[in-house]
Design a protein around this motif. Structure first.
Motif, PDB file in Angstrom:
ATOM      1  N   ARG A  11     -12.568 -16.074   9.342  1.00 44.03           N
ATOM      2  CA  ARG A  11     -13.560 -14.775   9.443  1.00 44.03           C
ATOM      3  C   ARG A  11     -14.833 -15.819  10.106  1.00 44.03           C
ATOM      4  O   ARG A  11     -15.587 -15.511  11.059  1.00 44.03           O
ATOM      5  CB  ARG A  11     -13.855 -14.162   8.277  1.00 44.03           C
ATOM      6  CG  ARG A  11     -13.096 -13.170   7.866  1.00 44.03           C
ATOM      7  CD  ARG A  11     -13.550 -12.515   6.754  1.00 44.03           C
ATOM      8  NE  ARG A  11     -15.007 -11.678   6.917  1.00 44.03           N
ATOM      9  CZ  ARG A  11     -15.411 -10.833   7.336  1.00 44.03           C
ATOM     10  NH1 ARG A  11     -14.071  -9.955   7.683  1.00 44.03           N
ATOM     11  NH2 ARG A  11     -16.327 -10.224   7.662  1.00 44.03           N
TER      12      ARG A  11
ATOM     13  N   THR B  20     -12.246 -10.383  12.596  1.00 47.95           N
ATOM     14  CA  THR B  20     -12.967  -9.650  11.745  1.00 47.95           C
ATOM     15  C   THR B  20     -11.971  -8.725  11.062  1.00 47.95           C
ATOM     16  O   THR B  20     -12.259  -8.093   9.864  1.00 47.95           O
ATOM     17  CB  THR B  20     -13.752  -8.305  12.417  1.00 47.95           C
ATOM     18  OG1 THR B  20     -12.751  -7.860  13.494  1.00 47.95           O
ATOM     19  CG2 THR B  20     -15.041  -9.249  13.301  1.00 47.95           C
ATOM     20  N   GLY B  21     -10.546  -8.882  11.148  1.00 48.52           N
ATOM     21  CA  GLY B  21      -9.837  -7.961  10.555  1.00 48.52           C
ATOM     22  C   GLY B  21      -9.658  -8.125   8.896  1.00 48.52           C
ATOM     23  O   GLY B  21      -9.871  -7.554   8.100  1.00 48.52           O
TER      24      GLY B  21
ATOM     25  N   LYS C  50     -10.481  -8.937   5.314  1.00 53.97           N
ATOM     26  CA  LYS C  50     -12.015  -8.563   4.813  1.00 53.97           C
ATOM     27  C   LYS C  50     -12.097  -9.409   3.354  1.00 53.97           C
ATOM     28  O   LYS C  50     -11.114  -9.381   2.581  1.00 53.97           O
ATOM     29  CB  LYS C  50     -12.379  -7.146   4.567  1.00 53.97           C
ATOM     30  CG  LYS C  50     -12.112  -6.303   5.648  1.00 53.97           C
ATOM     31  CD  LYS C  50     -13.321  -6.244   6.761  1.00 53.97           C
ATOM     32  CE  LYS C  50     -13.204  -5.415   7.885  1.00 53.97           C
ATOM     33  NZ  LYS C  50     -13.400  -5.876   9.048  1.00 53.97           N
ATOM     34  N   GLU C  51     -13.198  -9.910   3.131  1.00 52.00           N
ATOM     35  CA  GLU C  51     -13.711 -10.269   1.795  1.00 52.00           C
ATOM     36  C   GLU C  51     -14.114  -8.990   0.845  1.00 52.00           C
ATOM     37  O   GLU C  51     -15.033  -8.631   1.313  1.00 52.00           O
ATOM     38  CB  GLU C  51     -14.558 -11.458   1.507  1.00 52.00           C
ATOM     39  CG  GLU C  51     -14.683 -11.921   0.108  1.00 52.00           C
ATOM     40  CD  GLU C  51     -15.617 -13.305   0.299  1.00 52.00           C
ATOM     41  OE1 GLU C  51     -15.706 -14.081   1.152  1.00 52.00           O
ATOM     42  OE2 GLU C  51     -16.530 -13.183  -0.766  1.00 52.00           O
TER      43      GLU C  51
ATOM     44  N   THR D  86      -5.526  -9.686   3.105  1.00 52.37           N
ATOM     45  CA  THR D  86      -3.890 -10.072   3.290  1.00 52.37           C
ATOM     46  C   THR D  86      -3.807 -10.537   4.832  1.00 52.37           C
ATOM     47  O   THR D  86      -4.142 -10.056   5.681  1.00 52.37           O
ATOM     48  CB  THR D  86      -3.018  -8.725   2.899  1.00 52.37           C
ATOM     49  OG1 THR D  86      -3.385  -8.426   1.621  1.00 52.37           O
ATOM     50  CG2 THR D  86      -1.842  -9.286   3.205  1.00 52.37           C
TER      51      THR D  86
ATOM     52  N   VAL E 288      -4.439  -9.008  11.203  1.00 50.59           N
ATOM     53  CA  VAL E 288      -3.957  -7.605  11.689  1.00 50.59           C
ATOM     54  C   VAL E 288      -4.350  -7.232  13.127  1.00 50.59           C
ATOM     55  O   VAL E 288      -3.376  -6.813  13.798  1.00 50.59           O
ATOM     56  CB  VAL E 288      -4.918  -6.494  10.823  1.00 50.59           C
ATOM     57  CG1 VAL E 288      -6.375  -6.802  11.333  1.00 50.59           C
ATOM     58  CG2 VAL E 288      -4.685  -5.279  11.036  1.00 50.59           C
ATOM     59  N   GLU E 289      -5.088  -8.271  13.726  1.00 52.19           N
ATOM     60  CA  GLU E 289      -5.212  -8.470  15.085  1.00 52.19           C
ATOM     61  C   GLU E 289      -4.155  -8.809  15.842  1.00 52.19           C
ATOM     62  O   GLU E 289      -3.643  -8.245  16.772  1.00 52.19           O
ATOM     63  CB  GLU E 289      -6.268  -9.348  15.363  1.00 52.19           C
ATOM     64  CG  GLU E 289      -7.825  -8.835  15.051  1.00 52.19           C
ATOM     65  CD  GLU E 289      -8.369  -9.303  13.523  1.00 52.19           C
ATOM     66  OE1 GLU E 289      -7.448  -9.876  12.675  1.00 52.19           O
ATOM     67  OE2 GLU E 289      -9.415  -9.487  13.495  1.00 52.19           O
TER      68      GLU E 289
ATOM     69  N   GLY F 250     -11.988   2.492   6.152  1.00 56.23           N
ATOM     70  CA  GLY F 250     -11.148   1.538   6.955  1.00 56.23           C
ATOM     71  C   GLY F 250     -11.464   0.083   6.303  1.00 56.23           C
ATOM     72  O   GLY F 250     -10.671  -0.912   6.939  1.00 56.23           O
ATOM     73  N   TYR F 251     -12.202   0.052   5.360  1.00 55.26           N
ATOM     74  CA  TYR F 251     -12.532  -1.582   4.892  1.00 55.26           C
ATOM     75  C   TYR F 251     -11.175  -2.006   4.138  1.00 55.26           C
ATOM     76  O   TYR F 251     -11.121  -3.344   4.358  1.00 55.26           O
ATOM     77  CB  TYR F 251     -13.580  -1.536   3.673  1.00 55.26           C
ATOM     78  CG  TYR F 251     -14.159  -2.712   3.928  1.00 55.26           C
ATOM     79  CD1 TYR F 251     -15.051  -3.119   5.189  1.00 55.26           C
ATOM     80  CD2 TYR F 251     -14.190  -3.775   3.026  1.00 55.26           C
ATOM     81  CE1 TYR F 251     -15.740  -4.175   5.280  1.00 55.26           C
ATOM     82  CE2 TYR F 251     -15.056  -5.022   3.192  1.00 55.26           C
ATOM     83  CZ  TYR F 251     -15.776  -5.270   4.352  1.00 55.26           C
ATOM     84  OH  TYR F 251     -16.409  -6.406   4.460  1.00 55.26           O
TER      85      TYR F 251
ATOM     86  N   THR G  98      -8.211  -1.131   5.046  1.00 55.04           N
ATOM     87  CA  THR G  98      -7.109  -0.972   6.286  1.00 55.04           C
ATOM     88  C   THR G  98      -6.284  -1.915   6.662  1.00 55.04           C
ATOM     89  O   THR G  98      -5.163  -2.069   6.739  1.00 55.04           O
ATOM     90  CB  THR G  98      -7.431   0.005   7.180  1.00 55.04           C
ATOM     91  OG1 THR G  98      -7.954   1.000   6.770  1.00 55.04           O
ATOM     92  CG2 THR G  98      -6.328   0.630   8.194  1.00 55.04           C
ATOM     93  N   CYS G  99      -7.294  -3.064   7.058  1.00 58.43           N
ATOM     94  CA  CYS G  99      -6.393  -4.163   7.815  1.00 58.43           C
ATOM     95  C   CYS G  99      -5.881  -4.877   6.801  1.00 58.43           C
ATOM     96  O   CYS G  99      -4.494  -5.063   7.190  1.00 58.43           O
ATOM     97  CB  CYS G  99      -7.756  -5.115   8.368  1.00 58.43           C
ATOM     98  SG  CYS G  99      -8.706  -4.404   9.807  1.00 58.43           S
TER      99      CYS G  99
ATOM    100  N   VAL H  85      -2.684  -2.649   6.403  1.00 56.99           N
ATOM    101  CA  VAL H  85      -1.630  -2.639   7.227  1.00 56.99           C
ATOM    102  C   VAL H  85      -0.925  -3.795   7.518  1.00 56.99           C
ATOM    103  O   VAL H  85       0.324  -4.040   7.523  1.00 56.99           O
ATOM    104  CB  VAL H  85      -2.461  -2.522   8.768  1.00 56.99           C
ATOM    105  CG1 VAL H  85      -1.419  -2.666   9.797  1.00 56.99           C
ATOM    106  CG2 VAL H  85      -2.809  -0.938   8.848  1.00 56.99           C
TER     107      VAL H  85
END
Lengths: 339, 738, 207
Positions: free
Chosen positions: C77, C83-84, C86-87, C98, C124-125, C150-151, C153-154, C157
């Protein structure tokens, strides 16, 4: 986390030379980083274990192997995911696969190792917060005993009531003569590598009465290297969790049965998450010995016997009932594995 | 001139025609007979791909040139007054560019997490390292975190200015409580059966996955641009405008994507910390952008929470089954807040004379703030259990009893349709099982009132190439607002949803409300329709809306683009001024371990006109799952001796995970409700209300064969320890013991 | 420190069959003096200051200069600018960070960047097509509305992708178990399970 330096040895000998109270070995690192992020542990150096090669002639640091005589050898660096998925573990000592599969989360199981699981520190909220005075961190009292201890020990809790967090330890304790190999550098002129083996039920786990600062008899300059497990195919590990997605066990039990015909010739019953160390329950085992494999009255008797001598605190009496249930279910699960 | 128009309103169970006074310039309401092409279908959210690919930019993702990083030094526990705060070592630490003390000598430290100082450094690690060098010398003081002792007279007080921690009149005001109780006591005399019960609920933290956070950049014109994880874009603008004393026009607030809010994210700060204002001051002073994101422990400490409640309830009924009175004395803690505890018991059921008295007990913990249906899940937890307990006392099926007490036509329909779909009658009658695993079913109901209101403006811009932009400054916190606007505009203009671009979450766009009270969509949705209708009539004239017609009309229009705006007035006449919902829950209780598993939920929910069935159902599923989590797991735990938080993480603070919830089935009850040009009502909060009470009732049903059958868990979270306590009490009672 | 407890060779032998003796006991007390005596080459010790770390992320090599304490998540990050991941909890309890390491799901917050080594990191990207187009799984997340704010979601996924790679055919319960390290505060689990099952079906059809 406070800054630390990072040593990258490629041989076990170099690892052992580097280890000290402030230079800690790092494998999966889950517990280590958690403690470091909370400020409980502030190592000056992390000693990376990922690059050391497997020693010729000694037990293996990696992999699950089946030795002569059918016993399992599992390297300390094997991940929980590998243990849970190992056909050999499932066949030879399924209780260990149960325990590995029940641990943490898929992501953590992909990284966390057998050695790290056995040596992880308690999850007690007071222990994991440097704000509190805690026996386990060299303090003078146990704030949990008079504080919030809903999930804490119901045995051996007079001094410290943190429970031992390792479910793999509970499973291994149930296996007769399960042992661990450790490796260290011999003190003296030669400075050779020294192996020793220790049986889990004989001195590996340290009670707070003996030394509250540690849970395992591993010296700072010593490395857990592998586990040996004799075949115990009629075995199972069961834990009870409040939450089914990532939760620490409220109570846990591993059962190993020695079955002759339709009789239980011998039994070993290990209790987890109920005491500062995993416990072997001799009264529970005794209740099964010589009984029919499907003598459910004997299962009930063993389950009840396992709770003998419990000393629940003000807020964790429910764990006694849960313990009875988990022992009963672990016996049932083990029996289901007898052919 | 406003005109009265005949409009068909209602739902599957009942429709009728009413006269609706439609304000000037507003289109014909979409009534029950409206033929709609896009509205009400299942439309995937239009920002879904951005979110699923990691491209959606949240506040935490904003990276700017020259960005520096702020952390707040916080009090380790409640205490007495500040003697001194020493930041000298932090000031000298590597990378540190700014330090400011936020609490002065003599000021009290009311709770763990209280702001003491802010440190700004070149990197996040340097800021964290510097925080470790800050030292606070704080007098010791009494620890007041336990509600029961805090409310006793003679208890030391949290706020030195008052001689008691108790504040009467949580929400409704105290004035009428005594009179209402006198009336209810009188009515209670008619009761053949009076039940007195105490129900308890715990403190819940919002725990939005994106923490509170800001990135603030000073601009050339003396203003600032602020990215903020907020449910109120304009509240951020207004807050910073006030704190920095600069014009609102010079504060650009951006909340493009927001990682959840649930009530905790208004303004630039957290409810228990003014980190946003401080970060802004630092940015102005440094003339550099500053980022300040709370960590997980800070979220639990200062991010807000749902207050606890202790509800002492009396319910009285005649043998014939008429409820004659319902009273509740309620207290709870909202942390250092001097109000906000209590519980809402909206009058879903005819309960005769009702009375309520509410008290907030001040304790040394983070202040509470609005949390998804504030007060309602708490009140429902007590009310729905009291209804079931009375139904049992009257030997009546709980659903039958509710049908007797509830006059709302939508909910009555939901009860009956839901019961059929759920298999209520069979499941209620079925033996609960004999082994350790017992099954049971329970239910609960919800009401909500908001259908949005005036104040917002939505603009619709038609471009020459036929593309369309819809703009409003409000935010989408995950509810689907962006998609709802696109659906409405696509409907009006004859376009596909994909043809409509929606701009949200920027304060330079037309005003939109904060996301509170489930009002956002219903406030701006009608504006979008009204703006789109203006665009349609100006661009298309009388032509039938279609993609082709729109495109060719845009090509011929004057200028490169034309922008149309729409507002909305107060709600006009409607089918009903509230929405209805009910939920059916099935649980399995492991009576040996006390572990409860929810195995099935059916949620029936009305939100007026359903705009996007897919995202609407998602909202309901999410509310139910949040309800399960609160009912069974979540609990903020404080050490009673030190006042320090014991579970400031997402491990010991348990939140329901994928294996802790069943597949939640949702049946939206589409109600053509009028009230605004779209017929929308609010949705986010009501389905969060009944879940916990329904679970408690299902647990009681599951345990009805255990011991003397009296086991019921009246305290949330309904943990294994509490379930076991209830079971063991029932087992003792069956043996004749007490 | 506690006194070293007995090696318990006796206890270990007790009850072991003859065949088993070749196991653990065989190693007890063996000194591998030859190896340890060799003068080891100097062990590299990096940090605590910034040190070179090479990461392979989504097919691209990044040469970073970071402290050993920097987690993989922070490197991705703060240094690489993705940005995928997240903390969220910062403790491995929520799965929001993940990423895949050689295809296996791990928490970026509980791994040091310096520990990644040669392993390929996929965020995720990196699951998207070369033109940034969403993958089949990402499309199913959108189609089933398996996301709200959506936070999470990455991370969801990515965890689900790791799961599908390790086990292409899954029951709903297996999906739940497989993503049980991920939390969603909006409560989208019901639909995440649908999205993963649907992707699994699509992939089987595609083969």
């Amino acid at each position: 986390m406070k800054p630390f330096s990072y040593a990258r040895p490629t041989t076990a000998a170099d690892v052992l030379k580097l280890l000290s109270p402030t230079a800690r070995p790092k494998a999966g690192g889950n517990d280590l980083l958690d403690l470091a992020k909370r400020g409980v542990s502030t190592p000056a150096t992390l000693v990376d274990l990922s690059r050391i090669s497997v020693q010729e002639g000694g037990p293996r640091f990696d992999g699950v192997t089946v030795a002569e005589g059918g016993q399992l050898e599992i390297g300390a660096r094997v991940t929980l995911a590998q243990i849970a998925a190992s056909a050999d573990v499932l066949r030879i000592f399924p209780a260990l696969a149960d325990a590995a599969a029940a641990a943490a989360t898929p992501q953590i199981r992909n990284v966390a190792t057998l050695g790290g699981n056995l040596l992880q520190r308690p999850r007690c909220a007071y222990f994991r917060d440097p704000f509190f005075d805690c026996l386990k961190r060299g303090g003078t009292s146990c704030p949990a005993r008079d504080g919030v201890h809903d999930e804490m020990a119901i045995f051996g809790n007079a001094k410290c009531c943190a429970t031992h967090p390792s479910n793999l330890a509970t499973a291994l304790l149930a296996a007769p003569q399960a042992g661990l190999a450790t490796i260290t550098v011999e003190i003296g002129a030669k400075g050779g590598l020294v192996w020793r083996t220790v049986e889990l039920s004989d001195g590996f786990f340290v009670r707070p009465e003996d030394d509250p600062l540690i849970e395992a008899a591993i010296a700072p300059g010593e490395l857990l290297w592998a586990a040996f497990v004799p075949a115990a195919p009629v075995s199972a590990y069961v834990e009870i969790n409040q939450k089914q997605s990532y939760d620490w066990a409220s109570v846990a039990c591993a059962v190993v049965l020695d079955v002759e015909g339709d009789k239980i010739a011998d039994a070993r019953i290990a209790l987890g998450a109920v005491a500062p160390v995993p416990l072997l329950s001799e009264p529970a085992a005794a209740a099964l010995r010589g009984k029919g494999l499907r003598d459910t009255a004997a299962w009930d008797a063993a389950a009840a016997a396992a709770t003998q001598g419990a000393t629940p605190l003000a807020r964790n009496g429910h764990k006694v009932r849960q313990l009875r249930a988990v022992v009963r279910r672990a016996i049932e699960a083990a029996v289901a594995r007898s052919k | 001139m406003p005109e009265k128009r005949k409009t068909k309103v209602g739902f599957a169970g009942e429709t009728r025609e009413i006269d609706v006074t439609v304000p000037d310039g507003e289109p014909q309401i979409w009534g029950a007979d409206a033929k709609l092409r896009v509205v009400g279908t299942r439309v995937p959210r239009i920002d879904g791909v951005a979110k699923a690919t990691g491209r959606a930019e949240y506040t935490t993702d904003v990276r700017l040139k020259g960005l520096c990083h702020a952390r707040v030094f916080r009090a380790p526990s409640p205490g007495g007054k500040v003697r001194s705060i020493d930041v000298s070592a932090a000031e000298k630490a590597p990378g540190v560019v700014y330090v400011r003390v936020m609490r002065q000598p003599g000021q009290p430290v009311l709770m763990e997490g209280q702001d003491l100082a802010i440190v700004v450094a070149e990197t996040p690690d340097q800021a964290e390292d510097a925080i470790r060098l800050c030292k606070a010398d704080i007098e010791s003081g009494p620890v007041i975190v336990d509600v029961e002792t805090a409310k006793e007279s003679g208890s030391p007080t949290v706020h030195a200015s008052s001689d008691s921690n108790v504040r009467r009149g949580g929400r409704g005001g105290a004035g009428n409580a005594d009179a209402a109780f006198a009336k209810a006591d009188e009515a209670m005399k008619r009761a053949d059966i009076v039940l007195e019960r105490t129900y308890r609920t715990q403190v819940q933290t919002h725990s939005a996955l994106e923490p509170h956070g800001v990135v603030i950049r000073p601009d050339e014109d003396g203003g600032v641009t602020v990215w903020c994880s907020t449910q109120g874009t304009f509240s951020v603008r207004d807050g910073l405008s006030g704190a920095l004393k600069i014009d609102q026009s010079k504060v650009h607030a951006i909340a493009e994507h927001v990682g959840g809010g649930f009530g905790a994210k208004f303004g630039v700060n957290a409810h228990g910390s003014s980190f946003g204002n401080e970060a802004a001051r630092a940015a102005m002073s440094l003339k550099r952008p500053v980022r300040c994101i709370l960590d997980r422990r800070e979220e639990h400490l200062v991010g807000g929470n749902r207050p606890s409640s202790v509800q002492q309830v009396r319910i009285g009924a005649t043998k014939a089954g008429e409820v004659v009175a319902y009273t509740a004395r309620i207290y709870g803690t909202a942390g250092i807040s001097e109000g906000g505890a209590g519980a809402s018991n909206p009058m879903i059921y005819g309960l005769g004379a009702t009375a309520k008295d509410e008290f907030t007990v001040v304790t040394q913990a983070g202040p509470s703030t609005a949390f998804r249906a504030p007060g309602h899940p708490q009140g429902s937890f007590a009310l729905e259990q009291a209804i079931d307990e009375m139904a049992a006392a009257l030997d009546t099926d709980p659903l039958e009893f509710r049908l007797r007490l509830d006059k709302n036509p939508v909910r009555r329909w939901q009860y009956q349709e839901g019961a059929k779909r759920f298999g209520w009658a069979e499941k209620r009658k079925r033996a609960n099982g004999k082994g350790p695993f017992r099954r049971g079913v329970g239910m609960g109901s919800a009401v909500w009132y908001n259908g949005g209101g005036p104040g917002a403006t939505v603009s619709v811009t038609a471009h020459r190439d036929g593309s369309v932009e819809v703009s409003n400054g409000a935010q989408d916190i995950g509810t689907g607002t962006r998609t709802v606007l696109a659906v409405i505009v696509a409907e009006v203009l004859g376009l596909d949803v994909a043809d409509v671009k929606v701009n949200l979450g920027r304060s330079e766009l037309p005003f939109g409300p904060g996301s509170g009270g489930s009002t956002t969509a219903a406030s701006i949705g009608p504006c979008a329709r009204n703006a789109a209708e203006a665009a349609r009539s100006a661009v298309l004239g009388e032509a039938k809306p279609s993609k082709a017609a729109w495109k060719s009309a845009c090509a011929k229009m004057e200028g490169e683009s034309q922008t149309f705006t729409g507002g909305r007035g107060p709600a006009y006449e409607r089918y009903q001024g509230q929405t209805a919902g009910c939920q059916f829950v099935e649980v399995e209780v492991d009576t040996d371990t006390g572990v409860v598993r929810v195995v099935k939920v059916l949620a029936m929910q009305d939100c007026g006109r359903v705009i996007d069935a897919l995202t609407a159902e998602s909202q309901v599923i999410g509310a139910v799952i949040g309800g399960i989590s609160w009912a069974l797991f979540e609990d903020r735990v404080m050490d009673p001796k030190t006042g320090r938080l014991l579970n400031g993480d997402l491990e010991a603070y348990r939140i329901a995970g994928p294996r802790d919830v069943p597949d939640v089935e949702v049946m939206m009850t589409d109600v053509a409700n009028a009230g605004n040009s779209v017929g929308m009502m609010g949705l986010g909060e009501p389905p969060a209300i009944p879940t916990a009470g329904a679970i408690a009732n299902a647990i009681a049903h599951a345990l009805s064969g255990v011991g003397d059958g009296s086991a019921r868990v009246r305290e949330a979270p309904m943990t294994p320890a509490r379930v076991i306590a209830a079971i063991e009490a029932a087992e003792r009672a069956a043996k004749g013991g007490k | 420190m506690t006194e070293r407890r007995g090696v318990s060779r006796r206890g270990f032998l007790k009850g072991l069959g003859a065949a088993a003796v070749t196991g653990p006991v065989g190693f007890a007390g063996i000194a591998m003096a030859a190896k340890a005596d060799e003068e080891a080459a100097a062990v590299p010790v990096l940090g605590p200051g910034a040190t070179p770390v090479r990461l392979k992320v989504n097919g691209k090599v990044h040469d970073l200069s970071i402290e050993p304490r920097v987690t993989l998540l922070d490197a991705l990050r703060d240094t690489i600018g993705l940005t995928g991941p997240k903390e969220v909890c910062d403790r491995g309890a929520c799965g929001g960070c993940t990423v895949l390491l050689d295809g296996m799901a791990v928490c970026g917050c509980m791994m040091l960047a310096i520990d990644v080594g040669d392993r390929e990191v996929t965020t995720v990207e990196g699951l998207c097509g070369p033109d940034g187009a969403p993958s089949d799984l990402q499309q199913q997340f959108v189609a089933k509305d398996a996301l709200q704010c959506g936070y999470c979601t990455c991370g969801m996924v990515t965890a689900a992708e790791g799961l599908l790679r390790s086990k292409p055919v899954l029951s709903p319960d297996e999906v739940r178990a497989g993503i049980s390290g991920n939390l969603c505060r909006c409560g989208t689990y019901t639909r995440i399970v649908e999205a993963v099952i649907a992707t699994s079906a699509l992939r089987r059809k595609g083969k």
